[in-house]
Design a protein around this motif. Sequence first.
Motif, short mmCIF file in Angstrom:
data_model
loop_
_atom_site.label_atom_id
_atom_site.label_comp_id
_atom_site.label_asym_id
_atom_site.label_seq_id
_atom_site.Cartn_x
_atom_site.Cartn_y
_atom_site.Cartn_z
N GLU A 7 50.42 41.27 30.09
CA GLU A 7 50.43 40.86 31.64
C GLU A 7 48.42 40.34 32.01
OE1 GLU A 7 52.68 39.84 33.47
OE2 GLU A 7 53.57 40.92 32.10
N TRP A 8 48.36 40.99 30.89
CA TRP A 8 46.10 40.54 31.39
C TRP A 8 45.96 38.82 31.55
CZ3 TRP A 8 42.20 43.18 27.27
CH2 TRP A 8 42.82 44.93 27.98
N GLY A 9 45.34 38.35 32.16
CA GLY A 9 45.19 36.96 32.77
C GLY A 9 43.77 36.92 32.31
N VAL A 10 43.38 35.38 32.49
CA VAL A 10 42.40 35.41 31.65
C VAL A 10 40.85 35.53 32.21
CG1 VAL A 10 40.76 32.70 31.63
CG2 VAL A 10 43.43 32.91 31.15
N ARG A 11 40.72 36.11 33.58
CA ARG A 11 39.66 37.26 33.49
C ARG A 11 39.84 38.29 32.55
NH1 ARG A 11 38.48 36.91 39.43
NH2 ARG A 11 37.24 35.14 38.60
N ARG A 12 40.70 38.82 32.61
CA ARG A 12 40.61 40.35 32.12
C ARG A 12 40.23 40.43 30.37
NH1 ARG A 12 44.84 45.06 33.93
NH2 ARG A 12 43.99 44.52 35.65
N TRP A 13 40.78 38.97 30.27
CA TRP A 13 40.42 38.90 28.24
C TRP A 13 39.09 38.90 28.52
CZ3 TRP A 13 43.43 41.29 24.83
CH2 TRP A 13 44.82 41.18 24.67
N CYS A 14 38.72 37.65 29.11
CA CYS A 14 37.38 37.17 28.73
C CYS A 14 36.41 38.27 29.19
CB CYS A 14 37.06 35.99 29.89
SG CYS A 14 37.84 34.33 29.08
N LEU A 15 36.43 39.45 29.95
CA LEU A 15 36.24 40.24 30.57
C LEU A 15 36.13 41.31 29.13
CD1 LEU A 15 36.21 41.22 34.12
CD2 LEU A 15 34.22 40.82 33.67
#
Length: 183
Positions: A7-15
């Motif tokens: 469920e991770w979004g783009v922001r979480r993967w990038c962070l």
Amino acid sequence: MIWEVEEWGVRRWCLAGLAFCVLMMAVALGLEHLAGMEPCPLCVFQRMAVIAAGAVFLVGALHAPRDRAGAAVYGLLGLIAVAVGIALAGRHLWLQSLPADQVPSCGPGLDYMMEVLPLQQVLATVLTGSGECAEVGATLLGLSLPGWTLIGFVVLLLAPLGLLSRVWRRDHGYRWQGLPGRD
């Protein structure tokens, strides 16, 4: 746990990718400034790959696109930066594995080459390797620093692959089923 990461979004993967890049650079700078280990030209190029990946993840975290195209762009750019880092670390390990009689001779320093040579020739010279890149300065648990850097890049590879799997799952309607009794 897999259903939570899914469920991770783009922001979480990038962070997550950015945080790991910061960790890798902190270790590299700590070894340089606290332990007094000067980086060889290949080490500098590996740092540039970490910084490039970190820049991609920083922009991706700030932008945080909600569409598949944005996740794909940041995933592919991150994948390219990490793949370059893996290739550089692999090349560095290969140079360190050469017998002493096959090690290239030491050339001029990277600073000097950047001042007097065109960039293409600097890249060719660094990737060919030099004697200083073949030296094993320190080991931890039997691995040299380029070995640990390679492991770091492989771990960092999870971030762009996570972004790209997000795109793939949406395109193909895939969803992890998880454990029984878990929605």
